[in-house]
Design an enzyme around this catalytic site. Sequence first.
Site, PDB file in Angstrom:
ATOM      1  N   LYS A 232       8.191  -3.519  -8.386  1.00 61.18           N
ATOM      2  CA  LYS A 232       8.371  -3.212  -9.816  1.00 61.18           C
ATOM      3  C   LYS A 232       8.428  -4.471 -10.671  1.00 61.18           C
ATOM      4  O   LYS A 232       8.116  -4.451 -11.849  1.00 61.18           O
ATOM      5  CB  LYS A 232       9.646  -2.367 -10.013  1.00 61.18           C
ATOM      6  CG  LYS A 232      10.930  -3.093  -9.635  1.00 61.18           C
ATOM      7  CD  LYS A 232      12.169  -2.246  -9.813  1.00 61.18           C
ATOM      8  CE  LYS A 232      12.392  -1.230  -8.744  1.00 61.18           C
ATOM      9  NZ  LYS A 232      12.511  -1.736  -7.340  1.00 61.18           N
TER      10      LYS A 232
ATOM     11  N   LYS B 273       6.024  12.434  -1.225  1.00 61.08           N
ATOM     12  CA  LYS B 273       6.059  11.226  -0.371  1.00 61.08           C
ATOM     13  C   LYS B 273       7.494  10.770  -0.235  1.00 61.08           C
ATOM     14  O   LYS B 273       8.240  10.727  -1.224  1.00 61.08           O
ATOM     15  CB  LYS B 273       5.222  10.119  -1.012  1.00 61.08           C
ATOM     16  CG  LYS B 273       5.290   8.787  -0.268  1.00 61.08           C
ATOM     17  CD  LYS B 273       4.553   7.690  -1.027  1.00 61.08           C
ATOM     18  CE  LYS B 273       5.128   6.325  -0.697  1.00 61.08           C
ATOM     19  NZ  LYS B 273       4.581   5.259  -1.519  1.00 61.08           N
TER      20      LYS B 273
ATOM     21  N   THR C  90       2.177   4.591  -4.332  1.00 58.03           N
ATOM     22  CA  THR C  90       3.213   4.666  -5.378  1.00 58.03           C
ATOM     23  C   THR C  90       4.385   3.713  -5.101  1.00 58.03           C
ATOM     24  O   THR C  90       4.728   3.456  -3.945  1.00 58.03           O
ATOM     25  CB  THR C  90       3.773   6.112  -5.443  1.00 58.03           C
ATOM     26  OG1 THR C  90       4.029   6.574  -4.116  1.00 58.03           O
ATOM     27  CG2 THR C  90       2.819   7.059  -6.151  1.00 58.03           C
ATOM     28  N   ARG C  91       4.993   3.225  -6.185  1.00 61.04           N
ATOM     29  CA  ARG C  91       6.241   2.462  -6.113  1.00 61.04           C
ATOM     30  C   ARG C  91       7.131   2.908  -7.269  1.00 61.04           C
ATOM     31  O   ARG C  91       6.632   3.126  -8.386  1.00 61.04           O
ATOM     32  CB  ARG C  91       5.991   0.945  -6.274  1.00 61.04           C
ATOM     33  CG  ARG C  91       5.255   0.286  -5.111  1.00 61.04           C
ATOM     34  CD  ARG C  91       6.105   0.222  -3.873  1.00 61.04           C
ATOM     35  NE  ARG C  91       5.497  -0.479  -2.746  1.00 61.04           N
ATOM     36  CZ  ARG C  91       4.725   0.097  -1.809  1.00 61.04           C
ATOM     37  NH1 ARG C  91       4.441   1.372  -1.872  1.00 61.04           N
ATOM     38  NH2 ARG C  91       4.254  -0.619  -0.808  1.00 61.04           N
TER      39      ARG C  91
ATOM     40  N   CYS D 109       4.364   0.282   6.719  1.00 63.71           N
ATOM     41  CA  CYS D 109       4.352  -0.809   5.743  1.00 63.71           C
ATOM     42  C   CYS D 109       5.436  -1.809   6.163  1.00 63.71           C
ATOM     43  O   CYS D 109       6.151  -1.563   7.147  1.00 63.71           O
ATOM     44  CB  CYS D 109       4.658  -0.185   4.385  1.00 63.71           C
ATOM     45  SG  CYS D 109       4.342  -1.216   2.942  1.00 63.71           S
TER      46      CYS D 109
ATOM     47  N   HIS E 112      15.058   3.904   3.272  1.00 62.17           N
ATOM     48  CA  HIS E 112      15.233   2.503   2.862  1.00 62.17           C
ATOM     49  C   HIS E 112      16.137   1.717   3.820  1.00 62.17           C
ATOM     50  O   HIS E 112      15.973   0.512   3.986  1.00 62.17           O
ATOM     51  CB  HIS E 112      15.819   2.484   1.445  1.00 62.17           C
ATOM     52  CG  HIS E 112      16.027   1.120   0.874  1.00 62.17           C
ATOM     53  ND1 HIS E 112      14.972   0.291   0.551  1.00 62.17           N
ATOM     54  CD2 HIS E 112      17.157   0.425   0.588  1.00 62.17           C
ATOM     55  CE1 HIS E 112      15.453  -0.861   0.082  1.00 62.17           C
ATOM     56  NE2 HIS E 112      16.764  -0.801   0.098  1.00 62.17           N
TER      57      HIS E 112
ATOM     58  N   HIS F  55       0.826  -1.211   0.000  1.00 63.22           N
ATOM     59  CA  HIS F  55       0.000   0.000   0.000  1.00 63.22           C
ATOM     60  C   HIS F  55       0.866   1.270   0.000  1.00 63.22           C
ATOM     61  O   HIS F  55       2.084   1.205   0.062  1.00 63.22           O
ATOM     62  CB  HIS F  55      -0.936  -0.007   1.215  1.00 63.22           C
ATOM     63  CG  HIS F  55      -0.240  -0.055   2.530  1.00 63.22           C
ATOM     64  ND1 HIS F  55       0.404  -1.184   2.988  1.00 63.22           N
ATOM     65  CD2 HIS F  55      -0.049   0.885   3.489  1.00 63.22           C
ATOM     66  CE1 HIS F  55       0.928  -0.939   4.177  1.00 63.22           C
ATOM     67  NE2 HIS F  55       0.681   0.312   4.492  1.00 63.22           N
TER      68      HIS F  55
HETATM   69  C1  LIG Z   1       7.261   1.490   2.294  1.00 57.53           C
HETATM   70  C2  LIG Z   1       7.605   0.604   1.144  1.00 57.53           C
HETATM   71  C3  LIG Z   1       8.111   1.166  -0.021  1.00 57.53           C
HETATM   72  C4  LIG Z   1       8.460   0.352  -1.106  1.00 57.53           C
HETATM   73  N1  LIG Z   1       8.927   0.934  -2.251  1.00 57.53           N
HETATM   74  C5  LIG Z   1       9.169   0.159  -3.344  1.00 57.53           C
HETATM   75  C6  LIG Z   1       9.497   0.762  -4.572  1.00 57.53           C
HETATM   76  O1  LIG Z   1       9.566   1.998  -4.689  1.00 57.53           O
HETATM   77  N2  LIG Z   1       9.717  -0.047  -5.637  1.00 57.53           N
HETATM   78  C7  LIG Z   1       9.622  -1.409  -5.548  1.00 57.53           C
HETATM   79  O2  LIG Z   1       9.856  -2.095  -6.541  1.00 57.53           O
HETATM   80  N3  LIG Z   1       9.303  -2.007  -4.379  1.00 57.53           N
HETATM   81  C8  LIG Z   1       9.065  -1.253  -3.284  1.00 57.53           C
HETATM   82  N4  LIG Z   1       8.684  -1.828  -2.102  1.00 57.53           N
HETATM   83  C9  LIG Z   1       8.667  -3.290  -1.990  1.00 57.53           C
HETATM   84  C10 LIG Z   1       7.427  -3.940  -2.553  1.00 57.53           C
HETATM   85  O3  LIG Z   1       6.272  -3.195  -2.261  1.00 57.53           O
HETATM   86  C11 LIG Z   1       7.351  -5.357  -1.989  1.00 57.53           C
HETATM   87  O4  LIG Z   1       8.581  -6.021  -2.292  1.00 57.53           O
HETATM   88  C12 LIG Z   1       6.200  -6.143  -2.588  1.00 57.53           C
HETATM   89  O5  LIG Z   1       4.976  -5.452  -2.420  1.00 57.53           O
HETATM   90  C13 LIG Z   1       6.141  -7.506  -1.912  1.00 57.53           C
HETATM   91  O6  LIG Z   1       5.115  -8.260  -2.509  1.00 57.53           O
HETATM   92  P1  LIG Z   1       4.548  -9.580  -1.828  1.00 57.53           P
HETATM   93  O7  LIG Z   1       3.588 -10.151  -2.782  1.00 57.53           O
HETATM   94  O8  LIG Z   1       5.677 -10.399  -1.330  1.00 57.53           O
HETATM   95  O9  LIG Z   1       3.784  -9.044  -0.507  1.00 57.53           O
HETATM   96  P2  LIG Z   1       2.289  -8.477  -0.383  1.00 57.53           P
HETATM   97  O10 LIG Z   1       1.955  -7.585  -1.511  1.00 57.53           O
HETATM   98  O11 LIG Z   1       2.167  -7.929   0.996  1.00 57.53           O
HETATM   99  O12 LIG Z   1       1.388  -9.770  -0.527  1.00 57.53           O
HETATM  100  C14 LIG Z   1       1.406 -10.825   0.404  1.00 57.53           C
HETATM  101  C15 LIG Z   1      -0.036 -11.261   0.581  1.00 57.53           C
HETATM  102  O13 LIG Z   1      -0.062 -12.484   1.312  1.00 57.53           O
HETATM  103  C16 LIG Z   1      -1.216 -12.471   2.121  1.00 57.53           C
HETATM  104  N5  LIG Z   1      -1.073 -13.458   3.200  1.00 57.53           N
HETATM  105  C17 LIG Z   1      -0.158 -13.466   4.190  1.00 57.53           C
HETATM  106  N6  LIG Z   1      -0.326 -14.538   4.989  1.00 57.53           N
HETATM  107  C18 LIG Z   1      -1.372 -15.240   4.485  1.00 57.53           C
HETATM  108  C19 LIG Z   1      -2.041 -16.437   4.871  1.00 57.53           C
HETATM  109  N7  LIG Z   1      -1.644 -17.147   5.934  1.00 57.53           N
HETATM  110  N8  LIG Z   1      -3.082 -16.842   4.139  1.00 57.53           N
HETATM  111  C20 LIG Z   1      -3.486 -16.145   3.035  1.00 57.53           C
HETATM  112  N9  LIG Z   1      -2.903 -14.991   2.642  1.00 57.53           N
HETATM  113  C21 LIG Z   1      -1.853 -14.550   3.343  1.00 57.53           C
HETATM  114  C22 LIG Z   1      -1.289 -11.022   2.595  1.00 57.53           C
HETATM  115  O14 LIG Z   1      -2.582 -10.675   3.050  1.00 57.53           O
HETATM  116  C23 LIG Z   1      -0.864 -10.257   1.363  1.00 57.53           C
HETATM  117  O15 LIG Z   1      -1.969  -9.830   0.598  1.00 57.53           O
HETATM  118  C24 LIG Z   1       8.324  -1.055  -1.003  1.00 57.53           C
HETATM  119  C25 LIG Z   1       7.805  -1.612   0.177  1.00 57.53           C
HETATM  120  C26 LIG Z   1       7.437  -0.800   1.221  1.00 57.53           C
HETATM  121  C27 LIG Z   1       6.882  -1.405   2.480  1.00 57.53           C
END
Ligand SMILES: Cc1cc2nc3c(=O)[nH]c(=O)nc-3n(C[C@H](O)[C@H](O)[C@H](O)COP(=O)(O)OP(=O)(O)OC[C@H]3O[C@@H](n4cnc5c(N)ncnc54)[C@H](O)[C@@H]3O)c2cc1C
Length: 386
Positions: free
Chosen positions: A348, A265, A49-50, A315, A269, A46
């Site tokens: 990304k 924003k 933006t990324r 986050c 990091h 959330h």
């Molecule tokens: C502040 C911040 C800034 C960032 N900036 C950048 C950026 O500028 N550029 C970039 O490339 N990346 C950026 N990132 C990193 C990027 O956002 C993350 O690497 C990416 O969103 C991770 O994706 P994910 O699918 O692993 O996690 P998520 O998107 O969190 O998805 C994991 C999902 O698993 C679900 N889940 C967990 N446990 C269970 C369960 N037991 N049963 C069912 N569902 C479950 C959760 O509800 C969630 O929806 C940033 C991250 C943050 C926090």
Amino acid sequence: MDKYFDVIVVGAGSIGMASGYFLAKQGIKTLLIDAFDPPHASGSHHGDTRIIRQAYGEGRDYVPLVLRAQTLWNELEQVSGDKIFAQTGVLSFSPEGHSSFLDEAIASAKAYSLPIEMMNGTEVKKRWPGISVPDHYRAIFEPDSGVLFPENCIRAYRKLAEENGAILLTNVPVTNIQVGKGSVSVETAKGVFTADRIIVSGGAWNGKILSKLGLNLPLLPTRQTIGWFEADEDLYRDTVFPAFTAEVPEGMYYGFPSFRGSGVKIGRHDYGQPADPDTLNREFGYYPEDEGYLRNFLESHMPQAAGNLKKGSVCMYTKTPDEHFIIDRHPSYPHVIIAAGFSGHGFKFASAIGERLSRLASAWKPDDILPLFSINRPTLQKNDEL
Ligand SMILES: Cc1cc2nc3c(=O)[nH]c(=O)nc-3n(C[C@H](O)[C@H](O)[C@H](O)COP(=O)(O)OP(=O)(O)OC[C@H]3O[C@@H](n4cnc5c(N)ncnc54)[C@H](O)[C@@H]3O)c2cc1C
């Protein structure tokens, strides 16, 4: 509801939702299960933006993947009609001789003939008067890069996945996973579902989920804060100001121009407290540094964007020791595919990784696993902080 699927995706966030779309598009019978209702504000995606950068400071091996990701994001924008990407350009700056990140970004641009503009601090200030840096700083500007809108991305993949026949269960945490011979059963309060293969893409919860499958991976969730600050719109609005990363004496920062008056924003990091995703303190401002570190940077480097805090958010990153991802099969259960440890820079790539995971889960080809992301790589050592 049907209980048997070709593939179950555990965690339908950034990576999982994209995987679900690419699976369903191939006609694969897919179930997506999420503990919340994606997109949501409880995980790692959330905050509006990324940044997407192509000249990659974390390693030139990422460049082909990010180029594929950009193509797929552009396609998603066309197919969905939603706003997915804004080509603001991305500026990265640091003191001369200070940044191996900048060195690697320049080297990766060279290796892949990516367009970048190199400049010093004097030139940066002339082009973007909102930035204050010493003259001897150095910078690169990537004109083709920019900003993704993560909630729109996930919403668009969700809609397309469902239109292609994927089933999505929301607000249903997976409580246990049992691996059988050639099949996997996933337990939830809504019943037990079985599939030939599963993808585990649970973000900050991956450590907990994978421990149920006998894996103790070095995954460290951390609490990260971001803030939106009132800014002089003439200097910092998205049509005149880029997204940015900065490696400066105060720390490593990244940020975004003001979109339609959102304010600038900014996030830090290289700082984040280790956290348990189930008990994370989600109150921005609970610790003085939540806002303090962010304001420090703005006061030094973007003083006309250091106005009142408009809003703040908390986050999570999920870090590996070498800050590279884990995208591989479970060492004991080849029908369990793992996508974990996106270490604060994974969004990304979500489109391209989703596409790759869908191939891994449908037609296993060894070259779909990149050595950089191998679960067996030597740099994936146990994290001392765990
Ligand atoms: C502040 C911040 C800034 C960032 N900036 C950048 C950026 O500028 N550029 C970039 O490339 N990346 C950026 N990132 C990193 C990027 O956002 C993350 O690497 C990416 O969103 C991770 O994706 P994910 O699918 O692993 O996690 P998520 O998107 O969190 O998805 C994991 C999902 O698993 C679900 N889940 C967990 N446990 C269970 C369960 N037991 N049963 C069912 N569902 C479950 C959760 O509800 C969630 O929806 C940033 C991250 C943050 C926090």
